[in-house]
Design an enzyme around this catalytic site. Structure first.
Site, short mmCIF file in Angstrom:
data_model
loop_
_atom_site.label_atom_id
_atom_site.label_comp_id
_atom_site.label_asym_id
_atom_site.label_seq_id
_atom_site.Cartn_x
_atom_site.Cartn_y
_atom_site.Cartn_z
N ARG A 25 49.85 29.39 51.10
CA ARG A 25 49.79 30.37 49.86
C ARG A 25 50.54 29.54 48.83
NH1 ARG A 25 51.33 36.29 48.74
NH2 ARG A 25 49.26 36.41 49.76
N HIS A 35 41.61 34.39 46.79
CA HIS A 35 42.34 35.15 47.89
C HIS A 35 41.49 35.68 48.89
CE1 HIS A 35 45.43 37.06 49.99
NE2 HIS A 35 45.77 37.83 49.27
N GLN A 79 41.96 38.38 51.87
CA GLN A 79 42.07 39.63 51.40
C GLN A 79 40.67 40.48 51.51
OE1 GLN A 79 44.99 41.49 50.21
NE2 GLN A 79 43.33 42.87 50.44
N ASP A 127 44.05 45.66 41.19
CA ASP A 127 45.35 44.81 41.50
C ASP A 127 46.28 44.89 40.48
OD1 ASP A 127 46.65 42.85 42.75
OD2 ASP A 127 45.36 41.06 42.28
N CYS A 142 44.89 45.54 46.80
CA CYS A 142 45.18 44.45 47.75
C CYS A 142 46.80 44.64 48.36
CB CYS A 142 45.01 43.19 47.50
SG CYS A 142 45.88 42.87 45.79
N ARG A 195 44.49 43.36 57.26
CA ARG A 195 44.65 41.88 57.06
C ARG A 195 44.95 41.31 58.34
NH1 ARG A 195 46.63 40.40 52.26
NH2 ARG A 195 45.85 38.41 53.33
#
Ligand code: CP
Ligand code: NVA
Length: 329
Positions: A108, A135, A138, A231, A272, A317
């Site tokens: 990340r 991402h 996700q 988001d 998310c 996740r």
């Protein structure tokens, strides 16, 4: 058609076919069920996994950790400043070293090119845990949540409202084009996604029956949507743009009026996370004191409402990241 994901990296959904994404979602559901009923097999016994984090994380870090533990692998967290990466040692050299020691690497961070270089030179599967551009893990969790709630994915009307050019929006657009969704980005023109990515997605959509709409018109953008997604207005690394984003996005907050305007009583809300829906965070309080906003991208009412599936999404996740590791290792 048979296929095999062993040895593959997972950097962006662009690299995966609809069939492969569908397989990862099915595997996630199977692994979730096995965990729930206590029949999980430790497929990753003896594997060593490196988790590199240049940016902070709750869900992604914990999901990789728990998935490794559940599957019998050992995860090593390599946080900002823990290793020489980028300062005393190039990404290429770091990749070559880590590849001699670890069976898989999660990254990340900021530049997408870093995760590409890691994949190019490590010789082991590399998984993107978020970069400035994408991402992808996700989106697997988002799609699993939609399948659980709605029973299907192809044909779902999906509106993403807010910063239409961030990593999550980009990945949702790619995933939706590949999986046949009616996908809309509703954002101010200044925050539209890149024309190049939209063209790529529309090309994919032509083969899957998906549609990709980019609009700043709220009314038509959210009408009839089954899923409303948002988001944060300011992604990690963009903190200098707070004021600008608030000015651009203050009319794009997901609130109960917006839910009602979809015309869908059973519309689900996804995010998310983390989300700014109250002032119970240091940053939330700072924004309130500076700009007078108690909530940003989503109202507290929607966040806590029956429409909200955000904690199912967060849990998913783990199951989806586990599927990616099991499938590629
Ligand atoms: N959604 C998500 O990636 O959360 P974290 O930043 O906590 O990992
Ligand atoms: N767009 C957000 C996603 C966080 C999970 C960010 O990059 O900060």
């Amino acid at each position: 058609m048979p296929f095999n994901l062993k040895g593959r990296s997972f950097l962006t959904l662009k690299d995966y076919t609809p069939q492969e994404i569908g397989y990862l979602l099915d595997l996630s559901a199977e692994l979730k069920k096995a965990k729930y009923i206590g029949t999980e097999t430790k497929n990753l016994q003896g594997k060593n996994i490196a988790l590199i984090f240049e940016k902070p994380s709750t869900r992604t870090r914990c999901a990789f950790m728990v998935a490794c533990n559940d599957q019998g692998a050992h995860a090593e967290y390599l946080g900002k400043g823990d290793i020489q990466l980028g300062k005393k040692e190039s990404v290429e050299d770091t990749a070559k070293v880590l590849g001699r020691m670890f069976d898989g690497i999660e990254f990340r961070g900021f530049e997408h090119s870093t995760v590409e270089i890691l994949a190019q030179h490590s010789g082991v599967p590399v998984w993107n845990g978020l970069t400035d551009l994408y991402h992808p893990t996700q989106v697997l969790a988002d799609f699993l949540t939609i399948k659980e709630r709605k029973g299907y994915l192809k044909g779902i009307s999906f509106a993403y409202v807010g910063d239409g050019r961030n990593n999550v929006a980009n990945s949702l657009m790619i995933g939706s084009a590949k999986m046949g969704l009616d996908f809309r980005i509703v954002s101010p023109k200044e925050l539209f996604p890149s024309e190049e990515l939209v063209a790529y997605c529309r090309n994919e959509a032509a083969a899957t029956g998906a549609s990709v709409t980019i609009t700043d018109d709220m009314g038509s953008g959210i009408k009839g949507c089954d899923v409303l997604y948002t988001d944060v207005w300011v992604s990690m690394g963009e903190e200098e743009f707070f004021e600008e984003r608030i000015n651009l996005l203050k009319d794009y907050q997901v609130n109960m009026d917006m839910i009602r305007a979809t015309g869908k009583e059973d519309c689900i809300f996804l995010h998310c996370l983390p989300a700014f829906h109250d002032t119970n965070t240091a940053l939330g309080m700072e924004v309130f004191e500076k700009y007078g906003l108690k909530e940003m991208e989503v109202s507290d009412e929607v966040f806590r409402s029956k429409h909200s599936a955000v904690f199912d999404e967060a849990e998913n996740r783990v199951h989806t990241i586990k599927a990616v590791m099991v499938a590629t290792l």
